[in-house]
Design an enzyme around this catalytic site. Structure first.
Site, PDB file in Angstrom:
ATOM      1  N   GLY A  81      51.624  33.347  41.343  1.00  0.00           N
ATOM      2  CA  GLY A  81      52.256  32.241  40.684  1.00  0.00           C
ATOM      3  C   GLY A  81      53.405  32.128  40.351  1.00  0.00           C
ATOM      4  N   ASP A  83      56.475  30.604  37.220  1.00  0.00           N
ATOM      5  CA  ASP A  83      56.931  29.859  35.878  1.00  0.00           C
ATOM      6  C   ASP A  83      57.712  28.790  36.246  1.00  0.00           C
ATOM      7  OD1 ASP A  83      56.083  32.149  34.401  1.00  0.00           O
ATOM      8  OD2 ASP A  83      57.674  33.322  35.407  1.00  0.00           O
ATOM      9  N   LYS A  93      60.203  33.598  38.439  1.00  0.00           N
ATOM     10  CA  LYS A  93      58.972  34.071  38.364  1.00  0.00           C
ATOM     11  C   LYS A  93      59.229  35.411  37.410  1.00  0.00           C
ATOM     12  CE  LYS A  93      56.584  35.529  41.456  1.00  0.00           C
ATOM     13  NZ  LYS A  93      55.234  35.667  40.324  1.00  0.00           N
ATOM     14  N   GLY A  96      55.395  37.409  33.433  1.00  0.00           N
ATOM     15  CA  GLY A  96      54.539  38.330  32.996  1.00  0.00           C
ATOM     16  C   GLY A  96      55.121  39.792  33.274  1.00  0.00           C
ATOM     17  N   GLU A 102      56.504  42.154  42.374  1.00  0.00           N
ATOM     18  CA  GLU A 102      56.120  41.008  43.071  1.00  0.00           C
ATOM     19  C   GLU A 102      56.992  40.518  44.132  1.00  0.00           C
ATOM     20  OE1 GLU A 102      54.046  38.599  39.067  1.00  0.00           O
ATOM     21  OE2 GLU A 102      56.163  38.139  39.659  1.00  0.00           O
TER      22      GLU A 102
HETATM   23  C1  5RP Z   1      54.354  37.397  36.182  1.00  0.00           C
HETATM   24  C2  5RP Z   1      54.528  36.200  36.987  1.00  0.00           C
HETATM   25  C3  5RP Z   1      53.714  34.794  36.879  1.00  0.00           C
HETATM   26  O1  5RP Z   1      53.507  34.624  38.513  1.00  0.00           O
HETATM   27  C4  5RP Z   1      54.229  33.843  36.089  1.00  0.00           C
HETATM   28  O2  5RP Z   1      54.623  34.240  34.799  1.00  0.00           O
HETATM   29  C5  5RP Z   1      53.351  32.674  36.219  1.00  0.00           C
HETATM   30  O3  5RP Z   1      52.254  33.068  35.417  1.00  0.00           O
HETATM   31  P1  5RP Z   1      50.955  32.123  34.908  1.00  0.00           P
HETATM   32  O4  5RP Z   1      50.206  31.759  36.132  1.00  0.00           O
HETATM   33  O5  5RP Z   1      50.248  32.844  33.769  1.00  0.00           O
HETATM   34  O6  5RP Z   1      51.601  30.651  34.517  1.00  0.00           O
HETATM   35  O7  5RP Z   1      55.714  35.853  37.580  1.00  0.00           O
HETATM   36  O8  5RP Z   1      55.302  38.141  36.486  1.00  0.00           O
END
Ligand code: 5RP
Length: 217
Positions: A81, A83, A93, A96, A102
């Site tokens: 995913g 942000d 990103k 999370g 990643e």
């Molecule tokens: C985690 C990330 C996620 O991919 C990003 O925060 C998006 O998260 P979500 O799908 O909950 O919106 O980079 O480190």
């Protein structure tokens, strides 16, 4: 933010998963939906390489084998995913906190398929506070350098990464040159990595909304 959009994007990513191969799996709520969908084809893939302890747990709970990246070699596809995303498929990103693993798994993959709801699309990256993973002893020196570069770093309270480090979320950056800033930040001693994915952007962006999935590449 659309949960339906996340779900549609996550399910659309299945068509890019190669059979009989290991798939790279990112982290976050959209990826959680991807993992749920991937469970339906677990007998047709070799397994997964995961970017976080949380995703590893979810994959294993659904009967999907997870192996170490060192044992897997290169991966055909990585699904994760974001942000924020811009039209060049450069990303922020790390919301999370899994940005370092990643970035490693993305770098080991031939194709990076990014899944997100269409609210993540922006003209200029930086409205979302930029996550920077930092070795704990360098927290203050790195924070001072981030201020010098025009940002307002905030320690993510009560959070430790899977690698035992802290996260500084940097507010107030307008990231007009993502590649340059990614390199600059990575050169600050004590920074493990930062959440700009521009040196290695996504190859395909699946943007979900209530009305379907838009594909950008
Ligand atoms: C985690 C990330 C996620 O991919 C990003 O925060 C998006 O998260 P979500 O799908 O909950 O919106 O980079 O480190």
């Amino acid at each position: 933010m659309s949960d339906q959009g996340k779900r549609l994007a996550a399910e659309a990513a299945l068509e890019y998963v190669e059979e009989d191969a290991y798939v790279g799996v990112g982290t976050g709520s959209t990826v959680n939906l991807f993992i749920d969908a991937l469970a339906d084809m677990r007998d047709r893939i070799a397994g997964a390489v995961s970017s976080s302890e949380a995703s590893t747990q979810r994959l294993r709970d659904r009967g999907i084998d997870v192996i170490d990246l060192n044992s897997a070699g290169r991966l055909p596809v990585y699904v994760d995913g974001a942000d924020e995303a811009n039209r060049f498929l450069q990303l922020i990103k790390g919301g999370g906190g899994a940005l370092t693993r990643e970035k490693i798994v993305a770098s080991a993959s031939d194709r990076f398929v990014c899944v997100a709801d269409d609210g993540k699309m922006v003209d200029v990256l930086g409205a979302f506070p930029l996550p920077v993973e930092v070795i704990p002893m360098a927290r203050s020196t790195v924070a001072r350098e981030l201020v010098r570069l025009g940002g307002r770093p905030e320690l993510r309270e009560g959070f430790t990464t899977d690698n035992g480090n802290v996260i500084l979320d940097v507010h107030g950056l307008s990231i007009t040159e993502p590649i340059k800033l990614e390199q600059t930040l990575n050169n600050i001693p004590g920074v493990v990595t930062n959440g700009i994915f521009a040196l290695r952007p996504a190859d395909l962006l699946l943007l979900g909304s209530d009305s379907g999935v838009r594909r950008l590449k």
